[in-house]
Write an enzyme that holds these catalytic residues in place. Structure first.
Site, PDB file in Angstrom:
ATOM      1  N   CYS A  56      -0.431 -87.362  44.137  1.00  0.00           N
ATOM      2  CA  CYS A  56      -1.737 -87.500  44.797  1.00  0.00           C
ATOM      3  C   CYS A  56      -1.774 -88.795  45.591  1.00  0.00           C
ATOM      4  O   CYS A  56      -0.824 -89.583  45.565  1.00  0.00           O
ATOM      5  CB  CYS A  56      -2.879 -87.456  43.788  1.00  0.00           C
ATOM      6  SG  CYS A  56      -2.960 -88.889  42.710  1.00  0.00           S
ATOM      7  N   ASP A  62       2.338 -99.144  86.990  1.00  0.00           N
ATOM      8  CA  ASP A  62       3.359 -99.768  87.830  1.00  0.00           C
ATOM      9  C   ASP A  62       3.587 -98.848  89.024  1.00  0.00           C
ATOM     10  O   ASP A  62       3.430 -97.625  88.910  1.00  0.00           O
ATOM     11  CB  ASP A  62       4.651 -99.924  87.026  1.00  0.00           C
ATOM     12  CG  ASP A  62       5.797-100.420  87.880  1.00  0.00           C
ATOM     13  OD1 ASP A  62       5.620-101.439  88.559  1.00  0.00           O
ATOM     14  OD2 ASP A  62       6.855 -99.763  87.881  1.00  0.00           O
TER      15      ASP A  62
END
Length: 737
Positions: A13, A424
């Protein structure tokens, strides 16, 4: 620095994964550790000189968990685990059916067995005991964690069912030896038995649905063919894929999968690259083109030289990126992890207080025990632990199918928060293959100007230099001998001729630095070229300009639509470039970009990103992943373009395999959708526990006379985590533009 990923066994768990992660973090020799309950793997970063892998394994084992052996790594652990849980559920159900008939059959109208009460209870005791034996792994896990004082979900189930079992066992002995003292008390054997049956069903369904969230990675791993046909000793030999070596000549026939990455040396074909890039249209390939392993050859036969084998293939890199992404933890998961760590001890405390409160209020021990068991059983830390990783696994899988590789969970969470996207120019907005489209000479120096430009460009690998070099070769320009060659980043090239004359090829900044001035005529020509979107390169000899080259890099076909989509979604789009502001503005105008950062040297791009961040913007940087690496790292989100098989693994947080800028908006959309799913999962996980625990404790009893049956609590708990995983699986059907 070293990164390792270990498969962890024994985790049941979310509290298990949180505990192990805490224990790993507590060791100062480990730099970072992330434990994922959904994948059952731990990603650990450390310095080999500080701590060994054996010592890390010892920490894991001392925490109560195991590490899968290296030779077992390729086995299908999840499938084996699913089969074990399925068998456990079916066996427990087999004994649960007669238990149900004995305990509740008469209450729902089934015929009663002609046996005494003692015989009935004896059979219930035997059937429940068998169910407990069948589900023994749960008890072993819960007991071990209790001994270590780190209880987990199994510990809660263990305490709850044992409490009901031993209370019932006491009544059973009373029925045998002193039936007159039993009163109206009833046994709870069926509660203990059916709690275990429902928990087994829940664990089985949870594991099965959890496995489906990792299908994308498993499918990718299964894409590569098992064998390849290579040429060795002048003959064709079929070898396992692991035996293919770099520079091997590989033969591919129509319809076959390409085994490794390489470059075509002979032949041509059409190749379906959709499994890797997400591009549905087959790609034409010829001699000199790259091919990607695991893609499908459609038409022609060809041979290629292997350039990427084993872990160097693009497929292996993609799988590695995806595994690291699902192993990492998104910031939103930190709250759930913190809650999970304290969850089980808190629930045990609430259950104990509930029991004493009902007894103090004058209710029977049987009533108080029912509330005690229900609180323990209904609590579910698993749903909290699975809420984020299952959605992350689906999100990264959805992205990978579309050629978008998300390297970590933080990037997946961050993408939708971005409000400013900086692109860019060269190789990102443009194709990255500039060409010389014009040349203007001065003072009848055309031949000399061309020769100077070509001679300088031949010594450089910069994209603009390569364009000039290619132009020179096409025009059969003669190269002259140079000395003292220098390349000045973001400015241009300089050298000296055989006669010691200084020569230059570069931008205006280089001219100013070298003390070369422009005449009005040269200035006018420069502006005319720049306004057409060309990058002007000056050619100077001595201190005199003798020519201007106009270099053009075409805009990608997908760029205008990609930028339009981003702007329509409310994002601020900027372009950053080293070009002169006139050139930059001309290109920006074509693309509809309002904000431009021009004349920025490569080393200064990161500073510009930082400047935007200081203005309160959340910035994404989109670049080629190599020259733009500092800016990509500085940005809140770095998005790198993957060129061919050369994925810049360290360049950005997200990699666009197809070099398609439309994938920027897709990545943002997938990020937003994934975060919505995480928020939904966390809401239901918290809501379930916040509402379920008080109801199990008997909060409704004073008002409605309702007390939750422990069996109903078990059923609800089992399906809470399944519902969370199921909600993540719904992502599979979402369509993205």
């Amino acid at each position: 620095m070293k990164n390792i990923t270990l498969r962890i066994t024994g985790m049941n768990c979310a509290s298990c994964s949180t505990l192990l992660e805490k224990n790993l973090h507590d060791d100062t020799r480990i730099l970072s550790a992330s434990v994922n309950i959904a994948t059952e793997k731990a990603n650990i970063r450390f310095r080999p000189e500080d701590i060994s892998e054996t010592e890390i394994g010892d920490i894991i084992r001392h925490s109560g968990f195991g590490v899968a052996e290296k030779h077992q790594e390729k086995e299908n652990f999840r499938e084996v685990k699913i089969q074990k849980l399925r068998k456990q559920f079916l066996l427990s159900l087999l004994f649960g059916i007669p238990l149900f008939f004995l305990s509740m059959g008469e209450a729902i109208g089934l015929p009663s067995l002609p046996v005494s009460q003692l015989t009935n209870v004896t059979l219930q005791f035997l059937l429940t005991t068998v169910i407990m034996v069948v589900t023994a792994p749960l008890y072993i896990s819960g007991f071990v964690k209790l001994i270590q004082r780190n209880p987990n979900m199994d510990s809660l189930v263990e305490i709850g069912t044992l409490a009901a079992y031993f209370y019932s066992l006491t009544l059973f002995f009373l029925l045998i030896f002193a039936p007159e003292n039993m009163g109206n008390e009833y046994t709870y054997f069926e509660s203990a038995g059916f709690i275990l049956i429902f928990i087994s069903l829940g664990k089985y369904l949870e594991e099965k649905t959890k496995g489906k969230t990792s299908e994308a990675i498993e499918k990718l791993m299964g894409l590569q063919p098992k064998t390849a046909v290579v040429f060795r000793n002048n003959s064709e030999v079929s070898v396992p894929i692991s035996d293919v070596q770099k520079n091997d000549i590989v033969l591919i026939k129509p319809g076959e999968k390409i085994p490794v990455d390489g470059i075509i040396s002979e032949g041509a074909s059409t190749i379906d690259e959709s499994a890797i890039t997400g591009e549905s249209i087959p790609v034409q390939k010829k001699q000199g083109d790259t091919v990607i392993g695991a893609t499908i050859n459609k038409t022609g036969a060809f041979r290629f030289i292997a350039t990427g084998v084993g872990e160097e293939t693009m497929l292996a890199q993609i799988v590695k990126i995806m595994e690291e992404a699902v192993s990492s933890k998104a910031p939103i998961q930190l709250l759930a992890d913190k809650v999970s760590f304290y969850f089980v001890p808190t629930v045990m405390g609430i259950a104990t207080l509930t029991c004493f409160a009902w007894i103090m209020a004058g209710f029977s021990f049987s009533f108080a025990l029912t509330a005690f068991v229900s609180v323990l059983i209904i609590a579910c830390p698993c749903s909290l632990g699975l809420a984020t990783p299952t959605a992350i696994m689906m999100g990264t899988g959805l992205s990978a199918k579309r050629g978008i590789l998300i390297k970590n969970s933080k990037a997946l969470e961050m993408a939708h928060k971005v409000d400013t996207i900086v692109f860019d120019k060269t190789g990102t907005l443009t194709k990255g293959t500039p060409e010389v489209v014009s040349f203007h000479s001065f003072d009848n120096k055309e031949k000399e100007g061309k020769q100077t430009a070509f001679s300088l460009a031949k010594n450089s690998n910069h994209p603009l230099s390569l364009a000039v070099s290619e132009w020179g070769k096409k025009n059969k320009i003669q190269e002259e001998e140079l000395s003292h060659f220098q390349e000045k980043e973001g400015k241009g090239l300089s050298a000296e001729t055989k006669e010691k004359t200084p020569i230059l090829l570069g931008n205006r900044t280089l001219l100013e630095e070298e003390g070369v001035s422009l005449s009005p005529n040269e200035e006018s020509l420069f502006l005319a070229e720049a306004q057409e979107g060309k990058t002007p390169l000056f050619v100077a000899r001595g201190k005199k300009i003798i020519g201007i080259l106009g270099v053009m890099d075409d805009i990608k076909e997908t760029t205008p639509l990609a930028l339009q989509k981003l702007q329509e979604s409310g994002k601020h789009v900027l372009m950053i470039t080293g070009d002169h502001k006139v050139v930059a503005q001309a290109i920006a105008k074509k693309l509809g970009i309002q904000e431009v950062l021009s004349e920025v040297l490569p080393g200064k791009k990161a500073e510009k990103i930082q400047m935007l961040q200081q203005q309160g913007r959340t910035v994404a940087m989109v670049g080629d992943g190599i020259n733009d690496a500092p800016a990509l790292a500085q940005a809140d989100l770095g998005i790198a373009l993957g060129a061919g098989t050369d994925i810049a693994l360290e360049a950005g947080d997200i990699i666009l395999v197809r070099n398609n800028l439309e994938d920027v908006s897709r990545a943002i959309e997938i990020s937003k959708y994934t975060l919505q799913k995480i928020q939904q999962n966390l809401f239901w996980a918290f809501f379930y526990n916040i509402i379920g625990i008080p109801i199990a404790a008997g909060a409704l009893y004073p008002f409605f006379g309702f007390l939750l049956n422990p069996m109903v609590a078990a059923f609800a708990m089992s399906f809470s985590s399944v519902s969370v995983v199921g909600n993540s699986l719904l992502m599979k059907w979402r369509k993205f533009q």
